[in-house]
Design a protein around this motif. Sequence first.
Motif, PDB file in Angstrom:
ATOM      1  N   PRO A  73     -34.821  -5.714   3.666  1.00  0.00           N
ATOM      2  CA  PRO A  73     -33.565  -6.152   3.941  1.00  0.00           C
ATOM      3  C   PRO A  73     -33.314  -7.310   3.509  1.00  0.00           C
ATOM      4  O   PRO A  73     -32.373  -7.851   2.984  1.00  0.00           O
ATOM      5  N   GLU A  74     -34.030  -8.268   3.985  1.00  0.00           N
ATOM      6  CA  GLU A  74     -33.984  -9.945   3.870  1.00  0.00           C
ATOM      7  C   GLU A  74     -33.922 -10.269   2.593  1.00  0.00           C
ATOM      8  O   GLU A  74     -33.502 -11.466   2.320  1.00  0.00           O
ATOM      9  N   ASP A  75     -34.602  -9.703   1.651  1.00  0.00           N
ATOM     10  CA  ASP A  75     -34.790  -9.961   0.087  1.00  0.00           C
ATOM     11  C   ASP A  75     -33.652  -9.499  -0.623  1.00  0.00           C
ATOM     12  O   ASP A  75     -33.495 -10.127  -1.870  1.00  0.00           O
ATOM     13  N   ILE A  76     -32.693  -8.434  -0.290  1.00  0.00           N
ATOM     14  CA  ILE A  76     -31.796  -7.795  -1.367  1.00  0.00           C
ATOM     15  C   ILE A  76     -30.657  -8.904  -1.933  1.00  0.00           C
ATOM     16  O   ILE A  76     -30.360  -9.086  -3.026  1.00  0.00           O
ATOM     17  N   LYS A  77     -30.220  -9.637  -0.916  1.00  0.00           N
ATOM     18  CA  LYS A  77     -29.200 -10.813  -1.442  1.00  0.00           C
ATOM     19  C   LYS A  77     -29.692 -11.820  -2.249  1.00  0.00           C
ATOM     20  O   LYS A  77     -28.978 -12.209  -3.135  1.00  0.00           O
TER      21      LYS A  77
END
Length: 974
Positions: free
Chosen positions: A911-915
Amino acid sequence: MNSFQTPSESMDQPANREFTQTLFLSVSDDLFGIWHKQGYWQPLNPAWEKVLGWTEEELRSHASWELIHPDDRDSTIAHFTSAEAVEYEYRMRHHDGSYRWLAWKLIPGDDGRLYGVGQDITETKHTEAKLQERIEFEQLITSLSDQFIQLSSDGIDEADGIDEAIQHTLEKIGEFCECDRTYMALFSEDAATASIIQEWVAPGVSSIQPQWHDFPTASYPWGMAKLRNLEAIQISHRSDLPPEANSLKQAMELTGAKSVTIVPIAQGNHLIGYLGCSAVNAEKTWSDDNLSLLQIIGGIFANALSRQQAKFQLRESERRFRAVFNQTFQLSSLLTLEGDVIADNQTAMDFCQLDSSQVLGYPFWQLKCWTISAETQQQLKTAIAETATGKTIRYEADILAPDQSVITIDFSLKPLRKENGEIELLIAEGRDISDRKQAEAKLQAAMEDLEQRVEERTHELKQANEQLQAEILQHQQTEAELRNSEQQFRRVFDEAPIGMTLADLTDRYIRVNRAFYSMLGYTQSEVMALSFQDITHSDELTLEIPYMQQLIRGEIDSFQLEKRYIKKNNDLVWVNLTLIALRDKRGDVLYTLAMIEDITERKQAMEALRQSEARYRAIVEDQTELICRFKADGTFTFVNDAYCHYFNQPRSELIGYRFKPQIPDIDQEFVNQQFKTLSVEQPIVTYEHRVILPDNKIRWQQWTERVMFDNQGNIVEFQGVGRDITPLKKAEAEIIKALEKERELSELRSSFVSLVSHEFRTPLTAILSSSELLERYSKKLTDEKKKAHYQRIQIAVSRMKQLLDDVLTIGKAEAGKLTFKPASMDLIGFCQDIVDTRQMSISQQHSIKFVSHGDCRNVQMDEKLLQHILNNLISNAIKHSPQGSEVKVELTCEGESAIFHIQDQGIGIPPEDIKKLFSSFQRASNVGTIQGTGLGLAIVKKSVDLHGGLITIESEVGKGTTFTIILPLQSMAE
């Protein structure tokens, strides 16, 4: 018996004459009048009331000249007092206030009265006025047309002649149409902008030409739609404009125009500009003649501009032809269809050692060089005759040189045709091939000798040749791949937005791109003649040379530094240099690849910030400080002038009173805490806070507070020294902002350098290694090992090609040059082709399932950008999924949107890589050793944005990822 009377006798009776006269006057349409000497009417006939609307009683109550038009009154009174019979015309006021034209015949009587007969000629006068206006209109058109025709007939083709004629025409249009401003505007080639190039204004009316230069036509959609349809625009009142023409209404208000009429200027159906008239001082209703005049003049202007453009193109064409004709190394002549010389190029004149007077006008075959024999001259005559019929003739001919030696030329004759296909001239060309003919003779003799020896060895070499052909074919395939790879590398190298150079160990440049030599103000050839020491500032040479020595010794593979180059004009340019070593298999440096980014503006910005900070600090330090003293209860005992001026308070209202500046609540708590820290052990504290001044401006202050105690430790008084630090705070904010920007640029530059140094080096090393093995050990390697090396080269080349395409695409996107060209397409068929192609390339390692819903046959999208989107997403899904798994591609067309779902069963995305995935050079943290550049999703995002679409991600680590893309079905180019 009564006696019989004849009609004449009856008429002679007074009663009968009066009756007959009264009857005649009552039925006549002519006006009859009798005037007294003072100008009052005597009895009038009924026609007066029919023509002027006045009753006889009303007319006779006025003197006759009271109703005459003021402009005609003096001349009419003169006629009334004339002693002779007169005929004249004048205007008399109708009962409704209008004026009627009357034509009179007046005769003075012996009794002192004036007798007159008149007719209403108002309609005749109106007809004459219209006829005169039409004559003036036709005369104006004729004179203006003659002016432009005279320009053409006199051979005047300079811009000044056309411009002067247009300016004169605009003035005549303004005078005829009785308007205040006339102008002509021309569009740019793409019609995106327009400029008023000529203008006439009436006295007292301001010019608008300087302000209306290169204005955007898209701002006036209603008017442009009219002009593109070659329709005229006539506006008598601004209120007549429809709502969609609001921008045109604003333009009229801006230029002061109350009424306008505009006609298009077109060459054929191609709109090139417009012609306009404006009424500024008063509103105007435009007549048909006004519109006709503008339309006719618009056509005249279009023809004049077309002629001007055609003449310019003709001169350019003739100039280019003369340059090519005279500079070619061949002997060239232009001939009439009969064979007379009308032009020789310089090469021919030099060869013949003749001047033009000895050549021009003479038959071509009579020139001295062709008089070698009668047969040669006859052959030339025949060739000229055949060429005049449309044939092209070519043969070898012997001619005489000026020294009487014989030379052989390759001679040709070709017809030159007009645009309609008619033959106009002939062109003769010859090239000296004497040396070649001699060489051919020697070669023929050598070949005959060689053929004998070759025949003896042919059988011996046949088997070896067959084996060699197979190896050559493989080698050619490898070379083709290498050439393709080199072409791709050259594209990236030459089109890179930053400077790039390739140099050998002698410090000489082997290749430089346009960005590099343009940065320094040199041409490419000038830079290639220099070394890096020649253009590097002496102060930086001592820094760069040690790095170069470390690079050559193998201690480092690359280095980066900021340096100054010396431009051609001796100006300095700051650059960020990244230099990478390209080594052979043994590790020796072959070349150095340098990437040079111009950071002059950044350096200047940093220097400006430094100076700005210094100035602000100087202002703050020199500022008169705010000084005050107050008791523990807040009562002021002292304030200086600076304090009073700063808070706009008189000293009399501060000393002995409590004054608390307005401080934001969030800062007030902080100030209170600072005061609480004061003690005998710590009597001084310095802090910063914001304050709201009486004018509601918020400023930053820095205060140093000191508390003073008595011998018993009781607080006696506080002393505060403050200063305004708002400029310093602003400077600090600017510095922080600049440093953050520099950090972002540094990260992007490092990512790009890492990509080039790692992703390019790996496939290049593979290609170099395999090609060297094939070259050195081709005879020792088995066919299977050779095939393996060829496949290794092909895979490396394919990887480099994809990488280069991605770099070029993202480079164009970042520079705003990624084009968006939607076209009609069958979306289902397009997606099916992409899926089928991907399925064939991956064989049975994965399966791709494609499903569609809705009508997706006729949509407007950019195929190239859509290929980037689907290929990258499907490739990522396959690359990050286990073998044997399924990738699902789903297309749904509903409403005005197309919705794509690309779903895989792969490793998922944290999730922390999606942006950050849609940024260049960014990859998920869990990809491990899976190959990738971090450019694919950035390209996908740019392509979706150009469509005006939306992309979202749903992912779970270990279970898979679904990309959803929503695009409009009917995308339109901006």
